[in-house]
Scaffold this active site. Structure first.
Site, PDB file in Angstrom:
ATOM      1  N   GLN A  19      48.814  36.004  39.621  1.00  0.00           N
ATOM      2  CA  GLN A  19      48.427  35.380  38.970  1.00  0.00           C
ATOM      3  C   GLN A  19      48.404  34.234  38.544  1.00  0.00           C
ATOM      4  OE1 GLN A  19      49.574  37.879  35.473  1.00  0.00           O
ATOM      5  NE2 GLN A  19      50.102  35.750  33.667  1.00  0.00           N
ATOM      6  N   LYS A  45      49.545  29.360  40.982  1.00  0.00           N
ATOM      7  CA  LYS A  45      49.189  30.969  41.624  1.00  0.00           C
ATOM      8  C   LYS A  45      50.972  31.829  41.934  1.00  0.00           C
ATOM      9  CE  LYS A  45      47.311  33.627  45.165  1.00  0.00           C
ATOM     10  NZ  LYS A  45      45.455  33.490  46.369  1.00  0.00           N
ATOM     11  N   ASP A  87      35.610  35.346  53.378  1.00  0.00           N
ATOM     12  CA  ASP A  87      35.077  35.717  51.204  1.00  0.00           C
ATOM     13  C   ASP A  87      34.501  35.573  49.960  1.00  0.00           C
ATOM     14  OD1 ASP A  87      35.207  38.003  49.515  1.00  0.00           O
ATOM     15  OD2 ASP A  87      36.671  37.775  48.881  1.00  0.00           O
TER      16      ASP A  87
END
Length: 524
Positions: A113, A128, A263
């Protein structure tokens, strides 16, 4: 409080219900697999997302479907975030390090999160925070999956059987790397160093002194997502310029650095003060110098319609899991090149082409390097981003221009040529000695020639089957004829007018002959 065994038993029961409800044991279509993974929860969603980037491990149509996995995860309460920060840094309150932390998260994913915060020196950062117990939970889920996956049937017509154990082990290894935030921090440092001279590219700076394996603290950069084209236009940006810079950046990552974002979806790219900001470095790919060379050769072979060169690239790049059927491999590569023969290079999708090369390799059980398979998925993603930013821009053209425009290190190249020449001369000196040895062996009758007739395996197998059938037919005929002759003799021991031994032999011959015929039919 529940014990670990009770928790695991409950989890097994929960998974079993989901699998049963979705008819797990029957044909597992790509869409059904995605739905099951979403219902199974965060662990399986993350494994599915990683799986979508590995077309060498699972069929490509499954990879395409798993891209659409929804990763909406309910956020952790801030009290839990505060507790993790205290435990990880060994402090009584987060205020010992941060002036403030926003209680509402910027984002919430299956592994971690993200919260915005301010350091004591006034620096805006992002924290994080890894979910508590996620590593153990994922490990338990993977162990359960290893036991259940043996029943999985992705498709009845996949051809080569999938090695589920190897697939799960590779996925779990990649997941563990993504869960170690120290690795992500090192990725940020490496990317920033490699792009330090590129004025229009940047990424957040990791606060190394405040980063652990479970908490990553990095610079906060408030940019406009690259998908926000209207907002970018309102701010006066030229979308074509942004697209060209993005394509050039990714070309550099692949062809120069051999270290690329695996990604590159729109959520991981933003624009700030004229710079393209790359975000989320949990999943990065690497290419060796040799792999970069082979990749360039592959693209060149497709441009020149050189089937032999592309075949050699595939063989040089991969690891053989079985004996190669060279004619079939040549035909598959020829079909691939013919597909693009009439197409202008400026209209080609490089990601799709590399994906098809990987698919050909997989079909022939040639294992491709992880970097190449991750690159194929990354290219498809970045080409999709570019198509929405500037539909007229083609990544293949930008990459080819980048290859042509690269400055060469002539000293390094000259040194390499000199070393190659010296090695060639050394081998050349030995040639007369080899020829002398061959002549001596020939005179003495000791030379042997080993020939491998390519593509001969199937005809030889058919001949073996024919000989086996012929032998079986001869044996059956001999038994029948022999027993029939015994039946016609006037032997003393008879039962109901039939010689006992001859009758038994006759019936045994029929039974044996029938059994052999059935075996032959089954072998077909």
């Amino acid at each position: 409080m529940e014990s670990e065994n009770e928790k695991q038993s409950y989890r097994v029961l929960q998974i079993a219900k989901i699998l049963k409800r979705n008819d797990f044991l029957h044909d597992m279509a790509p869409q059904k697999l995605r739905i099951i993974l979403e219902e199974l929860g965060p662990t399986y969603i993350k494994l599915g997302q990683i799986m979508s980037m590995r077309p060498d491990l699972i069929p490509n149509d499954y990879c395409e479907e798993l891209i659409y996995l929804r990763s909406e995860v309910s956020s952790m309460p801030y009290s839990q975030v505060e507790k993790i920060i205290q435990e990880e840094f060994g402090i009584k309150s987060s205020r010992q390090i941060f002036i403030s932390i926003e209680t509402k998260p910027l984002g919430s994913a299956s592994i971690a999160q993200v919260h915005r915060a301010v350091l004591k020196d006034g620096t805006s950062v992002v924290i994080k925070v890894q979910r508590p117990g996620i590593r153990i939970k994922m490990q338990n889920d993977v162990e359960i999956l290893k036991k259940a996956v043996v029943l999985l049937k992705l498709k009845p017509d996949l051809g080569n059987p999938l090695d589920y154990k190897t697939i799960l082990e590779e996925l779990w290894l990649m997941a563990q790397q993504e869960m170690d935030f120290l690795i992500e921090a090192s990725h940020l440092d490496e990317f920033k160093r490699l792009n330090s001279e590129v004025l229009y590219i940047d990424c957040p700076k990791a606060e190394k002194s405040l980063t652990t394996s479970r908490i990553l603290v990095m610079e906060y950069i408030d940019g406009v997502p690259i998908s926000g084209t209207q907002e970018l236009l309102d701010l006066g940006y030229d979308l074509n310029e942004i697209a060209v810079k993005l394509a050039e950046s990714y070309s550099k990552q692949i062809l120069d650095d051999g270290f690329f974002h695996a990604d590159p979806h729109p959520g991981n790219i933003s624009v700030k003060d004229g710079k393209i900001i790359w975000l989320d470095f949990g999943m990065m790919g690497r290419l060796s110098v040799r792999e970069k060379e082979l990749l360039t050769m592959a693209v060149s072979a497709i441009q020149r319609e050189d089937v032999s060169q592309l075949k050699n690239v595939v063989l040089s790049m991969g690891v053989f899991r079985k004996k190669i059927n060279h004619p079939e491999l040549y035909n598959d590569i020829d079909s691939l090149i013919n597909k693009y023969a009439a197409m202008d290079f400026s209209s080609m999708n490089l990601g799709t082409i590399i994906m098809e090369i990987v698919n050909v390799a997989v079909r022939h059980q040639i294992g491709m390097p992880q970097g190449i398979t991750m690159l194929s998925r990354g290219l498809i993603t970045i080409e999709g981003v570019l198509a929405k930013t500037d539909p007229e821009l083609n990544f293949a053209m930008v990459a080819s221009i980048h290859m042509l425009g690269k400055t060469r290190d002539w000293q390094k190249e000259l040194k390499g040529l000199c070393l190659t020449a010296v090695a060639f001369l050394k081998k050349g000196i030995d040639i007369p000695l080899y020829i002398t040895d061959i002549l001596k062996m020939t005179v003495k009758g000791q030379t042997k020639i080993n020939l491998e007739i390519t593509g001969s395996e199937e005809p030889l197998r058919k001949i073996d089957q024919m000989i086996d059938k012929l032998n079986t037919a001869i044996i059956c005929s001999a038994l029948l004829i022999g027993s029939s002759l015994i039946c016609t003799t006037n032997m003393e021991f008879k039962m109901l007018g039939i010689p006992v031994l001859g009758g038994i032999g006759f019936f045994l011959a029929i039974i044996l002959g029938t059994w052999l015929v059935v075996r032959i039919l089954k072998s077909e």
